[in-house]
Design a protein around this motif. Structure first.
Motif, mmCIF file in Angstrom:
data_model
loop_
_atom_site.group_PDB
_atom_site.id
_atom_site.type_symbol
_atom_site.label_atom_id
_atom_site.label_comp_id
_atom_site.label_asym_id
_atom_site.label_seq_id
_atom_site.Cartn_x
_atom_site.Cartn_y
_atom_site.Cartn_z
ATOM 1 N N ILE A 151 -41.035 -70.018 -6.982
ATOM 2 C CA ILE A 151 -40.333 -68.760 -8.102
ATOM 3 C C ILE A 151 -39.326 -69.754 -7.856
ATOM 4 N N LEU A 152 -38.805 -70.540 -7.039
ATOM 5 C CA LEU A 152 -37.571 -71.892 -7.073
ATOM 6 C C LEU A 152 -38.479 -72.850 -8.610
ATOM 7 N N MET A 153 -40.085 -73.388 -8.141
ATOM 8 C CA MET A 153 -40.208 -73.917 -9.244
ATOM 9 C C MET A 153 -40.327 -73.901 -10.910
ATOM 10 N N VAL A 154 -40.355 -71.998 -10.693
ATOM 11 C CA VAL A 154 -40.417 -71.300 -12.104
ATOM 12 C C VAL A 154 -38.889 -71.784 -12.920
ATOM 13 N N LEU A 155 -37.859 -71.539 -12.141
ATOM 14 C CA LEU A 155 -36.561 -71.820 -11.953
ATOM 15 C C LEU A 155 -36.166 -72.953 -12.527
ATOM 16 N N LEU A 156 -36.632 -74.102 -11.680
ATOM 17 C CA LEU A 156 -36.370 -75.344 -12.374
ATOM 18 C C LEU A 156 -37.426 -75.577 -13.208
ATOM 19 N N ALA A 157 -38.271 -75.013 -13.906
ATOM 20 C CA ALA A 157 -39.002 -75.237 -14.898
ATOM 21 C C ALA A 157 -37.555 -74.117 -16.048
ATOM 22 N N ALA A 158 -37.081 -73.331 -15.744
ATOM 23 C CA ALA A 158 -35.990 -72.963 -16.647
ATOM 24 C C ALA A 158 -34.733 -73.485 -17.012
ATOM 25 N N ILE A 159 -34.330 -74.406 -15.896
ATOM 26 C CA ILE A 159 -33.202 -75.540 -15.826
ATOM 27 C C ILE A 159 -33.359 -76.203 -16.763
ATOM 28 N N GLY A 160 -35.176 -76.724 -17.004
ATOM 29 C CA GLY A 160 -35.636 -78.117 -17.605
ATOM 30 C C GLY A 160 -35.272 -77.907 -18.686
ATOM 31 N N TYR A 161 -35.472 -75.945 -19.268
ATOM 32 C CA TYR A 161 -35.810 -75.677 -20.908
ATOM 33 C C TYR A 161 -34.410 -76.198 -21.349
ATOM 34 N N ALA A 162 -33.738 -75.559 -20.821
ATOM 35 C CA ALA A 162 -31.837 -75.317 -20.766
ATOM 36 C C ALA A 162 -31.613 -76.694 -21.639
ATOM 37 N N TYR A 163 -31.706 -77.352 -20.120
ATOM 38 C CA TYR A 163 -31.126 -78.975 -21.048
ATOM 39 C C TYR A 163 -31.579 -79.747 -21.931
ATOM 40 N N ALA A 164 -33.178 -79.351 -22.159
ATOM 41 C CA ALA A 164 -33.613 -80.063 -23.181
ATOM 42 C C ALA A 164 -33.154 -79.321 -24.404
ATOM 43 N N ILE A 165 -33.162 -77.707 -24.237
ATOM 44 C CA ILE A 165 -31.921 -77.295 -25.708
ATOM 45 C C ILE A 165 -30.787 -78.476 -26.089
ATOM 46 N N ASN A 166 -29.802 -77.881 -25.156
ATOM 47 C CA ASN A 166 -28.682 -79.206 -25.160
ATOM 48 C C ASN A 166 -29.064 -80.216 -24.989
ATOM 49 N N MET A 167 -29.408 -81.092 -24.964
ATOM 50 C CA MET A 167 -29.350 -82.260 -25.365
ATOM 51 C C MET A 167 -30.259 -81.989 -26.183
ATOM 52 N N ILE A 168 -30.929 -81.911 -26.867
ATOM 53 C CA ILE A 168 -31.331 -82.316 -28.125
ATOM 54 C C ILE A 168 -30.633 -82.171 -29.473
ATOM 55 N N PRO A 173 -29.489 -83.563 -33.870
ATOM 56 C CA PRO A 173 -29.267 -82.081 -34.332
ATOM 57 C C PRO A 173 -30.137 -82.744 -36.001
ATOM 58 N N GLU A 174 -29.925 -83.824 -35.780
ATOM 59 C CA GLU A 174 -30.507 -83.728 -37.576
ATOM 60 C C GLU A 174 -31.494 -84.580 -37.593
ATOM 61 N N VAL A 175 -32.100 -84.250 -36.824
ATOM 62 C CA VAL A 175 -34.058 -84.633 -36.210
ATOM 63 C C VAL A 175 -35.209 -83.535 -36.613
ATOM 64 N N PRO A 176 -35.698 -83.216 -37.499
ATOM 65 C CA PRO A 176 -36.082 -82.372 -37.778
ATOM 66 C C PRO A 176 -36.631 -82.328 -36.239
ATOM 67 N N GLY A 177 -37.511 -80.167 -36.047
ATOM 68 C CA GLY A 177 -37.774 -79.999 -34.795
ATOM 69 C C GLY A 177 -39.099 -80.454 -35.012
ATOM 70 N N ILE A 178 -39.974 -80.273 -35.656
ATOM 71 C CA ILE A 178 -41.852 -80.919 -35.649
ATOM 72 C C ILE A 178 -41.906 -81.729 -34.994
ATOM 73 N N ALA A 179 -41.040 -82.451 -36.065
ATOM 74 C CA ALA A 179 -41.571 -83.770 -35.430
ATOM 75 C C ALA A 179 -40.337 -84.145 -34.288
ATOM 76 N N ILE A 180 -40.066 -83.478 -33.634
ATOM 77 C CA ILE A 180 -39.638 -83.686 -32.128
ATOM 78 C C ILE A 180 -40.659 -83.349 -31.662
ATOM 79 N N ILE A 226 -43.829 -72.808 -34.874
ATOM 80 C CA ILE A 226 -43.719 -72.937 -36.479
ATOM 81 C C ILE A 226 -42.932 -71.888 -36.645
ATOM 82 N N LEU A 227 -43.094 -70.809 -36.525
ATOM 83 C CA LEU A 227 -42.733 -69.782 -36.725
ATOM 84 C C LEU A 227 -40.923 -70.067 -36.531
ATOM 85 N N PHE A 228 -40.777 -70.752 -35.316
ATOM 86 C CA PHE A 228 -39.585 -70.957 -34.633
ATOM 87 C C PHE A 228 -38.792 -71.653 -35.829
#
Length: 287
Positions: A151-168, A173-180, A226-228
């Motif tokens: 459970i804690l591993m998945v929560l840590l993964a969710a925190i990683g997702y959140a950090y990645a989104i914030n950081m990008i 923000p000007e770099v295309p998402g498909i390239a990243i 691609i849809l996103f």
């Protein structure tokens, strides 16, 4: 949103709700590293031609440190943690825990200087969301039905997702998402390649397990990204992020219907609290 946007929204919610089902099937026969490797390999094979055709693959040298950091916090770390955790967790619970990403995003945004997080509506969301997380973690782990470490591993993964989104969003923000995401998949593939040879399956996986990995790469990774990207371009990131609430419901429903997973007390109490909390925590307010 137009009918096309709603169609993309519904399809994306379904596609991002199915990885937990496919992972649950695949981890029974295929090592974690191999699942992650072949998932990003298939995803990259699909995305590279599209990025090349749109001339969106080139990234300036100054942006590469952020691309590497994104690869680590969005793919390399989280996808291993989530895949490994599903050996001991139900797919529905995994999807529910990943739905906490908007809550962690709000917390990190505050740390990075966005004080609108402490607006009363967003603060309400954080409190409700955390109550939901505590309910899920406490009930599921104390009951003995689910593994606390997983459970804690998945929560840590969710925190990683959140950090990645914030950081990008803050840094490039000007770099295309498909390239990243294409380069992040290539980097992840290179990192996991040695571990695939070190942890080969002792038996040939079934067609069901192999098909699950292919589905993860094609539909849940390449097609979903691609849809996103298209949905973000049409309706903006805030509205596109609402897909989180749909894919969580899909993950729980598929676990119950296809895998026969029970709707436990922790999920029954935590699911509405986490979704309500995520909604209010991710709302945009005036500064």
């Amino acid at each position: 949103m137009t009918k096309v946007d709603w169609g993309r929204f519904a399809l994306l919610g379904f596609l991002w709700g199915t990885p937990y089902l496919f992972l649950k099937i695949a981890v029974e026969e295929i090592p974690t590293a191999a699942i992650v490797f072949f998932r990003v390999l298939v995803g990259a094979i699909v995305l590279i031609p599209i990025a090349l055709r749109g001339k969106n693959l080139a990234i300036a040298r100054k942006y590469w440190p952020f691309v590497f950091l994104y690869a680590i916090t969005e793919l390399i770390g989280p996808w291993y943690l989530i895949t490994h955790a599903e050996q001991k967790l139900t797919s529905g619970l995994t999807g529910l825990l990943v739905a906490t990403v908007p809550i962690w995003s709000a917390v990190l945004a505050s740390i990075f200087g966005d004080h609108t997080v402490w607006h009363k509506s967003r603060l309400f969301g954080l409190i409700i969301g955390f109550i939901g997380v505590v309910a899920v973690v406490g009930i599921e782990s104390l009951s003995g039905r689910q593994d606390l470490v997983s459970i804690l591993m998945v929560l840590l993964a969710a925190i990683g997702y959140a950090y990645a989104i914030n950081m990008i969003n803050r840094r490039i923000p000007e770099v295309p998402g498909i390239a990243i995401n294409t380069w992040a998949m290539i980097i992840t593939m290179i990192v996991y390649l040695p571990f695939v040879f070190l942890n080969m399956p002792t038996e040939v996986p079934s067609l069901e397990a192999v098909g699950s990995v292919l589905a993860l790469g094609v539909f849940c990774t390449a097609v979903a990204f691609i849809l996103f990207f298209k949905l973000v371009a049409e309706v903006g990131p805030p509205r596109a992020s609402f897909v989180t609430y749909l894919n969580t419901a899909v993950a729980v429903l598929l676990g119950v219907v296809i895998l026969g997973e029970p709707i436990t007390l922790g999920i029954a109490l935590g699911l509405p609290l986490v979704l309500i909390g995520s909604y209010f925590a991710s709302r945009k307010v005036n500064r």
